[in-house]
Design a protein around this motif. Sequence first.
Motif, short mmCIF file in Angstrom:
data_model
loop_
_atom_site.label_atom_id
_atom_site.label_comp_id
_atom_site.label_asym_id
_atom_site.label_seq_id
_atom_site.Cartn_x
_atom_site.Cartn_y
_atom_site.Cartn_z
N LEU A 1 0.82 -1.21 0.00
CA LEU A 1 0.00 0.00 0.00
C LEU A 1 0.85 1.26 0.00
CD1 LEU A 1 -2.91 -1.01 2.41
CD2 LEU A 1 -3.01 -0.67 -0.06
N ALA A 2 2.02 1.18 0.67
CA ALA A 2 2.91 2.34 0.67
C ALA A 2 3.46 2.61 -0.72
CB ALA A 2 4.06 2.12 1.67
N LYS A 3 3.73 1.55 -1.46
CA LYS A 3 4.31 1.70 -2.80
C LYS A 3 3.26 1.88 -3.88
CE LYS A 3 8.01 -0.19 -5.65
NZ LYS A 3 9.07 -1.24 -5.76
N SER A 4 2.11 1.19 -3.73
CA SER A 4 1.06 1.23 -4.76
C SER A 4 -0.29 1.38 -4.08
CB SER A 4 1.09 -0.05 -5.60
OG SER A 4 2.35 -0.28 -6.17
N PRO A 5 -0.63 2.58 -3.62
CA PRO A 5 -1.89 2.77 -2.89
C PRO A 5 -3.13 2.46 -3.74
CG PRO A 5 -0.84 4.88 -3.39
CD PRO A 5 0.16 3.82 -3.70
N SER A 6 -3.01 2.47 -5.06
CA SER A 6 -4.17 2.17 -5.90
C SER A 6 -4.62 0.72 -5.75
CB SER A 6 -3.84 2.45 -7.37
OG SER A 6 -2.77 1.63 -7.81
N LEU A 7 -3.79 -0.14 -5.15
CA LEU A 7 -4.14 -1.55 -5.00
C LEU A 7 -4.99 -1.81 -3.76
CD1 LEU A 7 -0.76 -3.27 -5.99
CD2 LEU A 7 -2.84 -3.09 -7.35
N PHE A 8 -5.38 -0.75 -3.05
CA PHE A 8 -6.17 -0.94 -1.83
C PHE A 8 -7.46 -1.72 -2.11
CE2 PHE A 8 -9.70 0.44 0.88
CZ PHE A 8 -9.22 0.05 2.12
N THR A 9 -8.13 -1.40 -3.23
CA THR A 9 -9.39 -2.07 -3.56
C THR A 9 -9.21 -3.57 -3.64
OG1 THR A 9 -10.14 -0.14 -4.78
CG2 THR A 9 -11.25 -2.23 -5.26
N ILE A 10 -8.07 -4.00 -4.20
CA ILE A 10 -7.82 -5.45 -4.33
C ILE A 10 -7.36 -6.03 -3.00
CG2 ILE A 10 -6.38 -7.17 -5.46
CD1 ILE A 10 -6.32 -5.38 -7.93
N LEU A 11 -6.41 -5.39 -2.36
CA LEU A 11 -5.87 -5.94 -1.11
C LEU A 11 -6.94 -6.10 -0.04
CD1 LEU A 11 -2.40 -4.21 -0.64
CD2 LEU A 11 -2.86 -6.65 -0.64
N SER A 12 -7.90 -5.19 -0.02
CA SER A 12 -8.93 -5.25 1.02
C SER A 12 -9.83 -6.47 0.87
CB SER A 12 -9.78 -3.98 0.98
OG SER A 12 -10.46 -3.87 -0.26
N GLN A 13 -9.81 -7.13 -0.30
CA GLN A 13 -10.64 -8.32 -0.51
C GLN A 13 -10.02 -9.59 0.07
OE1 GLN A 13 -13.79 -8.03 -1.75
NE2 GLN A 13 -13.21 -5.86 -1.54
N TYR A 14 -8.72 -9.55 0.36
CA TYR A 14 -8.08 -10.70 0.99
C TYR A 14 -8.39 -10.70 2.49
CZ TYR A 14 -5.10 -11.50 -3.13
OH TYR A 14 -4.63 -11.78 -4.38
N PRO A 15 -8.87 -11.80 3.05
CA PRO A 15 -9.07 -11.86 4.50
C PRO A 15 -7.73 -11.85 5.23
CG PRO A 15 -9.44 -14.00 3.50
CD PRO A 15 -9.23 -13.05 2.36
N ILE A 16 -7.79 -11.56 6.51
CA ILE A 16 -6.58 -11.48 7.33
C ILE A 16 -6.11 -12.89 7.67
CG2 ILE A 16 -5.57 -10.61 9.47
CD1 ILE A 16 -6.38 -8.47 7.44
N GLY A 17 -4.83 -13.16 7.41
CA GLY A 17 -4.28 -14.48 7.68
C GLY A 17 -4.18 -14.78 9.16
N LEU B 1 -12.32 -16.77 -1.74
CA LEU B 1 -12.01 -16.73 -0.31
C LEU B 1 -13.19 -16.23 0.52
CD1 LEU B 1 -8.39 -15.25 -0.52
CD2 LEU B 1 -9.04 -17.60 0.02
N THR B 2 -14.00 -15.34 -0.05
CA THR B 2 -15.05 -14.72 0.76
C THR B 2 -16.42 -14.75 0.09
OG1 THR B 2 -14.48 -12.56 -0.18
CG2 THR B 2 -13.44 -13.17 1.90
N GLY B 3 -16.51 -15.13 -1.17
CA GLY B 3 -17.78 -15.10 -1.88
C GLY B 3 -18.51 -16.42 -1.80
N SER B 4 -19.58 -16.54 -2.56
CA SER B 4 -20.35 -17.77 -2.64
C SER B 4 -20.77 -17.99 -4.08
CB SER B 4 -21.58 -17.72 -1.73
OG SER B 4 -22.47 -16.70 -2.16
N GLY B 5 -21.03 -19.24 -4.41
CA GLY B 5 -21.45 -19.60 -5.76
C GLY B 5 -22.74 -20.39 -5.72
N PHE B 6 -23.45 -20.40 -6.84
CA PHE B 6 -24.68 -21.17 -6.92
C PHE B 6 -24.72 -21.91 -8.25
CE2 PHE B 6 -25.64 -17.10 -8.88
CZ PHE B 6 -26.34 -17.46 -10.03
N THR B 7 -25.36 -23.08 -8.22
CA THR B 7 -25.52 -23.91 -9.40
C THR B 7 -26.88 -24.58 -9.34
OG1 THR B 7 -23.15 -24.39 -9.51
CG2 THR B 7 -24.61 -25.86 -10.73
N THR B 8 -27.58 -24.64 -10.47
CA THR B 8 -28.81 -25.42 -10.57
C THR B 8 -28.74 -26.26 -11.84
OG1 THR B 8 -30.06 -23.76 -11.83
CG2 THR B 8 -30.11 -23.60 -9.42
#
Length: 997
Positions: A319-335, A391-398
Amino acid sequence: MKKLAIFLLPLLCVFSAFGQTDRGTLTGTVTDGAGARIAGADVEVHSLATAQDRISKTNHEGVFTIASLPVGTYVARFSANGFAKRELENLTFDAGQTRTVAIQLALESVTSQVEVTAADSGLSTSSAEIGGVVHGSQAQDLPLNGRNYVSLVALVPGAIDSGTGTQDQVRFAGLSAEDNSWHLDGVDNSGINHQFQKVAIRLQPSTEAIAEFRANSTAYGADQGGTPGGQIELVSKSGTNNFHGSAWEFIRNDVFDAAPWGSNGSLPPLRLNNFGANLGGPLLRSRLFFFANYESLRQVLDQVVTGSVPSAAYRATTLAKSPSLFTILSQYPIGTVATNNPSVMTWYGSGRQVDHEDSGLLRVDYHVSDRMSAFARYSTDHYSLVSPADLTGSGFTTVETPNIVLGVQNTITSSLMNDARFGFNRAAFTQGETNTLPFSVVVTGFTKLDDATGSVRYDNSFSFVDDMTLVRGRNTIKFGATVRRIQENKASPSVADEIYTYTSPANFTSNVMDSDSYAGVVPLTGQRMTQSFGYVMDQFQMSSHFTANLGLRYEYFGVDHEVQGRGIIVDPINCANVVCPAGTQWYQPNLADFSPRLSLAWQPQIFARKTAIRAGFGIYYGNGQFGNLGTPIGNLATKYTLTQKQAPGLSYPTAPYLGAVSFSFSPSGSPINRRDTASNQWTLSVQNEIARNTIWQVAYFGNKTTHAFSDVTLNGVNPVTGLRPYAGYSTIDYRGFANDAHTHAFQTSLQRSINTGLLISANYQYSHSIDNGGLGGGEAVIPQDYYCHRCEVSSSDQDMRHYFSASSIWRLPIGRGHTLLSHASRTTELLLGGWQFGAIGTARAGLPLNVTMSRSATDLPDQLNKNQRPNRVVGVPLYPSNKTPGNWLNVAAFSAPPVGTHGNAGRNIARAPGLWQMDTSLQKRFSLTERMGVSFRAEAFNLFNVAHYGTPAVIWVAPTGNSVNPNNFGVITTSFNNNPVGTGTPRELQFMLKIDF
């Protein structure tokens, strides 16, 4: 009803057949004591279940044939003027089985008596195929984790299951899963777009509705085809003259299960209920019968979800080097758990998976006369699934899969028989995800973040069926034709699909994107294709001990097209301007697919007809996965691929670089002069009846497949000019048939009938499959270097050297009517009678592993970053001296290739772990009345709780100063099967309660 059947018969006869391979045939000769053939002898076959009779006469050569016999047990009666009558008792017919008998009639004595003889063992003496039958008792009484009949297909000689027991993991004789044909009651029951169903539905049909099924692996006769792989023929149950019914429930709960390997002792909560009922019987005794089945599945699993995510330190640095990546990084859960890489942590979470499935089947059989019968069957399966995705979403199938068949069988004369059918098959499918990001992100070393892409499809097939059998002299001639109309109505993707790729965590930190691949929405389109097949097959009885089976099949697969003429045809090799002119056929038809088939079967007299020596050869054609034929449809969407070459400085967000899209159209193409897959197959086998109803087989089979499916990437950068050959285009995915494959196998099996009270089915196969990237009709690996196909020659992705499967059902011979305690008291019978033991054992070698590496496209000579492999370090062993799940492959065995070169490591040079397990069941039936009883069964899957390891990480990354193994290369982090059903689970218990009459 009879007049209606007679009216429909000639109409049905003009259409096609998949072969009456779901029914049995009795053929043979009738002679006198001196061996002279008896003409005009009467032959009658009587069904014990329905009291129906089929009649015929021998011709002037003393030969007879009665075809289209439903599976079951019969009594065959033979008589002629001046001769004593003779009967064969307990004559069983399996799906697709031809029984050849040599009947000798004695002269009639003053006091004539009927000679009753037990039927023969059922040696295969009319063909040379490698395959086998799975009976309804196995489908219903063996312990099946998931209650899916497909788990039993791999019990057939010549088959392997490389996964967890689903249709897409079952393969035959080294060919692709797309090369299999799935039929129910003689008509198409495939997934249409794929040969297999797109999801792991379990009740299509219910195991309780299956009478039996046959799976032929290789070298089968001319009456089967349409694909070069396995031919799976299921037969639904029919009603009989007695009412029979049952109701059951199977239950599962996590409190009875062991924790999965690698889960740190945690056990996902599970609730599973599987219940249903059958009812069958006569509507008009000995004439009209019905059978009905319903089964339902309800499963809720709190599934463990895990992944590799950025560490806190890595997030801060990025984030310090590439702050524009915040939108992507925030989607990863905390390890939650540290790894040996300070940039990567392991995250553990959970998500609810909910499975709902309901299936039903109704069949009606009508015995019009001793010469004509008809049947109708409707079945359907409705399935829905909601599960964790990403990692955080859900899927559906019929999925919905209605299937219908109407059939008429007619004995026109004693030497001419006909079997005609019409079938309808449907696969209605929807799929999608609910994710926050409108795009996917792939960062090597981290788990992929998915987008909300999905698809919608409504696929149909119509099958018109007819087979005719003609007896002339010593020849039994069978001929037919096939017309199958396919309709595929789809929007795929139905939501735009975009993938941002970063080749390393360091590049992600610097926001240096390797590629942006985009595929826009495809409108609802309609693909159409009509297949037409025809065959003739002659079974010639050269003597009572020697049979030759000669056939010729012709297959025309048609040409796929869009119903409204839509589609953009791309073929840069055969069309001057990359895009072919409007009005061009999607591809040229193959008109010369003639398939000769030959088999010989010999029963040497010296072995008292207890040994059969068989040999066969045939050519088998297929046109692969139907979906792969429709690349012009996919090109209707906006598609592009941006790289650092097209868009220097490419990074997130990508909007500033989209001006290069007009030069980066990334279509899919295929050759308009395509060829159908051709497989030459041959076999040699020996069968021996080593005991009553017990057959041992030793066999060799091989195949050579040409024009196997290939998938390559075109339009790489010319290293000399720095330009792409086709200006205005980025990469072009080119799907053709340019690969070759070979398989050789030794196979041995032991089969013992359930009629003895102890069923045994055991198979072992040692085989080696080699290809240059393609198995057959639909599975292929993109080569790392388009100009070096020989560099891809290796063991096939599905090369399983050793495969062993066995099953057994033992009805303990204790209690009334049995050998032990046959006159037991009611108390003794209650305690000791009615016990049954069942087991399935599996052991198989590990599959090959293709070691790859993540590289920047600019480091490659053609900038085609597909399946790149590292260099192999000479003298360094591939495996560590102490191989464990945490250290399966040696990271030091590889090195990074110099910039501008491809890696020299071979494809598939390593092996994944093997697998073995034992599933068992113990069942007790309590008799309530003479016909009614209650059964309780306990099943243990993976009884010994063997740890089943998944696949190790095979993306190699060069060690760095702060990490000797930055990508956990060679480390196994997951178990083989993360679902609660199928092969490779931890020990699990299931309980059943059933009432039947």
